[in-house]
Design a protein around this motif. Structure first.
Motif, PDB file in Angstrom:
ATOM      1  N   MET A   1       0.837  -1.201   0.000  1.00 23.39           N
ATOM      2  CA  MET A   1       0.000   0.000   0.000  1.00 23.39           C
ATOM      3  C   MET A   1       0.872   1.251   0.000  1.00 23.39           C
ATOM      4  O   MET A   1       1.896   1.300   0.638  1.00 23.39           O
ATOM      5  N   ARG A   2       0.470   2.258  -0.761  1.00 22.95           N
ATOM      6  CA  ARG A   2       1.142   3.539  -0.699  1.00 22.95           C
ATOM      7  C   ARG A   2       0.087   4.628  -0.716  1.00 22.95           C
ATOM      8  O   ARG A   2      -1.078   4.381  -0.998  1.00 22.95           O
ATOM      9  N   SER A   3       0.511   5.834  -0.443  1.00 21.89           N
ATOM     10  CA  SER A   3      -0.433   6.938  -0.379  1.00 21.89           C
ATOM     11  C   SER A   3      -1.009   7.229  -1.749  1.00 21.89           C
ATOM     12  O   SER A   3      -0.386   6.967  -2.768  1.00 21.89           O
ATOM     13  N   PRO A   4      -2.233   7.788  -1.812  1.00 23.68           N
ATOM     14  CA  PRO A   4      -2.837   8.093  -3.095  1.00 23.68           C
ATOM     15  C   PRO A   4      -1.988   9.089  -3.872  1.00 23.68           C
ATOM     16  O   PRO A   4      -1.482  10.047  -3.309  1.00 23.68           O
ATOM     17  N   TYR A   5      -1.816   8.854  -5.174  1.00 23.58           N
ATOM     18  CA  TYR A   5      -1.046   9.770  -6.006  1.00 23.58           C
ATOM     19  C   TYR A   5      -1.833  11.053  -6.207  1.00 23.58           C
ATOM     20  O   TYR A   5      -3.004  11.035  -6.516  1.00 23.58           O
ATOM     21  N   ARG A   6      -1.171  12.167  -5.999  1.00 25.55           N
ATOM     22  CA  ARG A   6      -1.810  13.453  -6.179  1.00 25.55           C
ATOM     23  C   ARG A   6      -1.344  14.061  -7.489  1.00 25.55           C
ATOM     24  O   ARG A   6      -0.152  14.157  -7.740  1.00 25.55           O
ATOM     25  N   SER A   7      -2.265  14.449  -8.359  1.00 22.28           N
ATOM     26  CA  SER A   7      -1.906  14.949  -9.680  1.00 22.28           C
ATOM     27  C   SER A   7      -1.188  16.287  -9.614  1.00 22.28           C
ATOM     28  O   SER A   7      -0.453  16.644 -10.514  1.00 22.28           O
ATOM     29  N   VAL A 340       8.256  16.000  12.642  1.00 26.84           N
ATOM     30  CA  VAL A 340       8.010  15.517  14.002  1.00 26.84           C
ATOM     31  C   VAL A 340       8.904  14.320  14.340  1.00 26.84           C
ATOM     32  O   VAL A 340       8.830  13.265  13.695  1.00 26.84           O
ATOM     33  N   LYS A 341       9.740  14.482  15.356  1.00 32.07           N
ATOM     34  CA  LYS A 341      10.533  13.354  15.852  1.00 32.07           C
ATOM     35  C   LYS A 341       9.612  12.245  16.358  1.00 32.07           C
ATOM     36  O   LYS A 341       8.594  12.520  16.992  1.00 32.07           O
ATOM     37  N   GLY A 342       9.981  11.014  16.094  1.00 36.97           N
ATOM     38  CA  GLY A 342       9.200   9.876  16.571  1.00 36.97           C
ATOM     39  C   GLY A 342       8.161   9.401  15.581  1.00 36.97           C
ATOM     40  O   GLY A 342       7.636   8.287  15.718  1.00 36.97           O
ATOM     41  N   ALA A 343       7.854  10.205  14.572  1.00 39.56           N
ATOM     42  CA  ALA A 343       6.827   9.809  13.600  1.00 39.56           C
ATOM     43  C   ALA A 343       7.311   8.671  12.709  1.00 39.56           C
ATOM     44  O   ALA A 343       6.504   7.864  12.239  1.00 39.56           O
ATOM     45  N   GLN A 344       8.613   8.582  12.484  1.00 42.06           N
ATOM     46  CA  GLN A 344       9.125   7.523  11.613  1.00 42.06           C
ATOM     47  C   GLN A 344       8.836   6.142  12.206  1.00 42.06           C
ATOM     48  O   GLN A 344       8.432   5.215  11.494  1.00 42.06           O
ATOM     49  N   ALA A 345       9.025   5.999  13.511  1.00 43.96           N
ATOM     50  CA  ALA A 345       8.733   4.720  14.158  1.00 43.96           C
ATOM     51  C   ALA A 345       7.250   4.391  14.048  1.00 43.96           C
ATOM     52  O   ALA A 345       6.864   3.228  13.858  1.00 43.96           O
ATOM     53  N   GLU A 346       6.392   5.398  14.152  1.00 44.31           N
ATOM     54  CA  GLU A 346       4.950   5.183  14.000  1.00 44.31           C
ATOM     55  C   GLU A 346       4.586   4.835  12.554  1.00 44.31           C
ATOM     56  O   GLU A 346       3.667   4.062  12.308  1.00 44.31           O
ATOM     57  N   MET A 347       5.332   5.409  11.610  1.00 50.58           N
ATOM     58  CA  MET A 347       5.066   5.110  10.202  1.00 50.58           C
ATOM     59  C   MET A 347       5.373   3.652   9.873  1.00 50.58           C
ATOM     60  O   MET A 347       4.749   3.066   8.969  1.00 50.58           O
ATOM     61  N   GLU A 348       6.299   3.059  10.581  1.00 45.55           N
ATOM     62  CA  GLU A 348       6.617   1.632  10.374  1.00 45.55           C
ATOM     63  C   GLU A 348       5.358   0.780  10.478  1.00 45.55           C
ATOM     64  O   GLU A 348       5.213  -0.223   9.774  1.00 45.55           O
ATOM     65  N   LYS A 349       4.434   1.182  11.355  1.00 41.94           N
ATOM     66  CA  LYS A 349       3.212   0.412  11.564  1.00 41.94           C
ATOM     67  C   LYS A 349       2.211   0.625  10.422  1.00 41.94           C
ATOM     68  O   LYS A 349       1.314  -0.184  10.223  1.00 41.94           O
ATOM     69  N   ILE A 350       2.366   1.743   9.700  1.00 37.81           N
ATOM     70  CA  ILE A 350       1.427   2.093   8.639  1.00 37.81           C
ATOM     71  C   ILE A 350       1.938   1.632   7.287  1.00 37.81           C
ATOM     72  O   ILE A 350       1.219   0.978   6.517  1.00 37.81           O
ATOM     73  N   ASP A 351       3.183   1.986   6.973  1.00 43.92           N
ATOM     74  CA  ASP A 351       3.772   1.691   5.670  1.00 43.92           C
ATOM     75  C   ASP A 351       5.289   1.692   5.809  1.00 43.92           C
ATOM     76  O   ASP A 351       5.913   2.754   5.804  1.00 43.92           O
ATOM     77  N   PRO A 352       5.913   0.517   5.939  1.00 44.14           N
ATOM     78  CA  PRO A 352       7.363   0.448   6.123  1.00 44.14           C
ATOM     79  C   PRO A 352       8.154   1.104   4.999  1.00 44.14           C
ATOM     80  O   PRO A 352       9.231   1.653   5.231  1.00 44.14           O
ATOM     81  N   ASP A 353       7.632   1.047   3.764  1.00 44.19           N
ATOM     82  CA  ASP A 353       8.346   1.670   2.642  1.00 44.19           C
ATOM     83  C   ASP A 353       8.435   3.174   2.818  1.00 44.19           C
ATOM     84  O   ASP A 353       9.481   3.790   2.569  1.00 44.19           O
ATOM     85  N   LEU A 354       7.336   3.786   3.220  1.00 49.03           N
ATOM     86  CA  LEU A 354       7.360   5.231   3.453  1.00 49.03           C
ATOM     87  C   LEU A 354       8.255   5.568   4.642  1.00 49.03           C
ATOM     88  O   LEU A 354       8.942   6.586   4.638  1.00 49.03           O
ATOM     89  N   ALA A 355       8.251   4.726   5.650  1.00 49.42           N
ATOM     90  CA  ALA A 355       9.103   4.958   6.821  1.00 49.42           C
ATOM     91  C   ALA A 355      10.575   4.953   6.450  1.00 49.42           C
ATOM     92  O   ALA A 355      11.392   5.630   7.086  1.00 49.42           O
ATOM     93  N   ALA A 356      10.920   4.174   5.404  1.00 51.33           N
ATOM     94  CA  ALA A 356      12.312   4.068   4.985  1.00 51.33           C
ATOM     95  C   ALA A 356      12.695   5.112   3.940  1.00 51.33           C
ATOM     96  O   ALA A 356      13.852   5.159   3.506  1.00 51.33           O
ATOM     97  N   ASN A 357      11.742   5.954   3.535  1.00 51.23           N
ATOM     98  CA  ASN A 357      12.005   6.925   2.471  1.00 51.23           C
ATOM     99  C   ASN A 357      12.703   8.149   3.048  1.00 51.23           C
ATOM    100  O   ASN A 357      12.119   8.881   3.848  1.00 51.23           O
ATOM    101  N   PRO A 358      13.962   8.412   2.637  1.00 45.68           N
ATOM    102  CA  PRO A 358      14.699   9.537   3.224  1.00 45.68           C
ATOM    103  C   PRO A 358      14.173  10.898   2.798  1.00 45.68           C
ATOM    104  O   PRO A 358      14.585  11.919   3.348  1.00 45.68           O
ATOM    105  N   LEU A 359      13.266  10.933   1.817  1.00 44.56           N
ATOM    106  CA  LEU A 359      12.683  12.209   1.420  1.00 44.56           C
ATOM    107  C   LEU A 359      11.464  12.556   2.268  1.00 44.56           C
ATOM    108  O   LEU A 359      10.928  13.656   2.175  1.00 44.56           O
ATOM    109  N   ILE A 360      10.998  11.618   3.091  1.00 38.92           N
ATOM    110  CA  ILE A 360       9.930  11.876   4.054  1.00 38.92           C
ATOM    111  C   ILE A 360      10.509  11.937   5.463  1.00 38.92           C
ATOM    112  O   ILE A 360      10.129  12.781   6.277  1.00 38.92           O
ATOM    113  N   PHE A 361      11.457  11.036   5.719  1.00 41.19           N
ATOM    114  CA  PHE A 361      12.144  11.011   7.010  1.00 41.19           C
ATOM    115  C   PHE A 361      13.654  11.069   6.757  1.00 41.19           C
ATOM    116  O   PHE A 361      14.329  10.043   6.746  1.00 41.19           O
TER     117      PHE A 361
END
Length: 394
Positions: A1-7, A340-361
């Motif tokens: 799963m990934r976030s909806p693409y925004r045009s 926000v510090k700590g959000a990356q660990a929370e993102m692991e529960k939602i979408d590990p790929d996004l959590a690993a993306n250095p352009l988001i975290f």
């Protein structure tokens, strides 16, 4: 799963509404905004807070900058949860389409110490700096935003336009750096490569956003974009002019470079991380690069304007969005840098790929190379913008 693409990305809306020439004209028209009658002071323009008796809040932001339910776009999960938790009714309006355009909507009221009808406005660093300079923004009570105090990224603290962190709270952030299409270009690591490499000639674009393009060039010359002189600006501008005159740079753009980069019509560019995240979902050959000399970091900031009557309610919302679990849910949708510090660990529960993306975290290696452009006074803003527009041919 990934976030909806925004045009259309939020950052694209920042520059897409007005062309470069129009932005210059607007900036010129606004240079008188610090004249007598527009400037306000905390003592001279006092605001009354009715939060204790009025459980409501008016929130103005950019389109596509709040999470929505995939099955029902009228629902905004994190915001709906805030309303349910606090009982504060939020009127959320996507009426910020361009910083200068929005300034035009509110300047008469704020210059006259009148209400805009808004309790939170989300504006980009340089516009936040202008409004702070004019005395149009209320100071926040840090005791009411402990999550912000605890969890704001270190790289977003002590910014030149708000060194004490009392006026502007980052909503989302992003990077301006280099991008290239690996199908048509070899790897690029430096700004100088972008501006001089023969195989890229005529296949390069740069941004019409002065602070991002010039910030990168200042860094490439060894200057600090958080604290530079007019001579250093001119030095960097001369480098840019050489690349324009040699036809190394094809054109200057808002985020309309993105489809050209995806198609390979341009090989490399100065671009924004949010665009590249989205392009990368479709094609992993589109790469974002943090230049060796450094990268520019920008933010869109939550501000409480003068005469807003629900400041404490606004502070409660700011504090809520700095809960790492809430911040991760928002970041999963918008895909910009989460402040926000700590959000990356929370993102692991939602979408590990996004959590690993250095352009988001971004990791510390990226953040240590990031700079926020220096706050400009009125004269600097007018002079630097005029010089830049002359070089880019706007």
């Amino acid at each position: 799963m990934r976030s909806p693409y925004r045009s259309l990305t939020r950052r694209g809306l920042l520059t897409g509404t007005l062309g470069s020439a129009a932005l210059l004209a607007t900036a010129g028209a606004l240079t008188g905004c610090g004249t007598k009658g527009a400037q306000q002071t905390e003592a001279g323009c006092k605001s009354e807070d009715l939060s204790a008796t009025e459980k409501k809040l008016a929130f103005s932001s950019w389109p596509q900058y709040m999470d929505v339910d995939e099955k029902d776009e009228s629902k905004r999960p994190t915001l709906d949860a805030f309303v349910a938790k606090t009982g504060i009714q939020v009127t959320y309006t996507e009426d910020v389409n361009d910083n200068n355009e929005f300034f035009g909507k509110v300047q008469n009221q704020l210059a006259a110490c009148q209400s805009t009808g808004r309790d939170i406005m989300v504006l980009t660093d340089w516009m936040a700096a202008r409004m702070i300079r004019l005395g149009w923004i209320q100071k926040l009570d840090k005791a009411k935003i402990p999550n912000v105090e605890a969890n704001l990224l270190d790289s977003l603290r002590k910014r030149s336009f708000d060194p004490d962190g009392q006026l502007a709270v980052p909503w989302q952030s992003g990077l301006a750096g280099l991008a290239y299409n690996a199908k048509v270009a070899k790897e690029i690591r430096t700004v100088d490569e972008l501006l001089t490499r023969p195989d890229l000639k005529g296949k390069v674009t740069a941004l019409s956003e002065m602070r991002d393009t010039m910030g990168l060039l200042l860094q490439s010359n060894g200057h600090d974009p958080t604290n530079f002189t007019a001579a250093q600006f001119d030095d960097a501008l001369n480098k840019l002019k050489k690349a324009v005159d040699s036809k190394q740079i094809r054109k200057f753009t808002g985020n309309d470079y993105a489809p050209d980069l995806a198609k390979g019509d341009i090989a490399a560019c100065i671009g924004w991380s949010g665009d590249v995240v989205q392009l990368g979902f479709e094609d992993d050959k589109i790469k974002f690069v943090v230049p060796e000399s450094g990268v520019m970091l920008w933010s869109d900031n939550m501000l409480v304007p003068n005469k807003a009557t629900h400041k404490a309610n606004a502070e409660e919302l700011m504090n809520y969005y700095y809960d790492p679990a809430v911040a991760a849910k928002l970041a999963a949708f918008v895909n910009y840098i989460c402040p926000v510090k700590g959000a990356q660990a929370e993102m692991e529960k939602i979408d590990p790929d996004l959590a690993a993306n250095p352009l988001i975290f971004p990791d510390e290696a990226i953040l240590s190379k990031s700079k926020v452009f220096m706050a400009l006074d009125e004269k600097q803003e007018k002079d630097f913008e005029a010089k830049f527009q002359q070089v880019i041919g706007a």
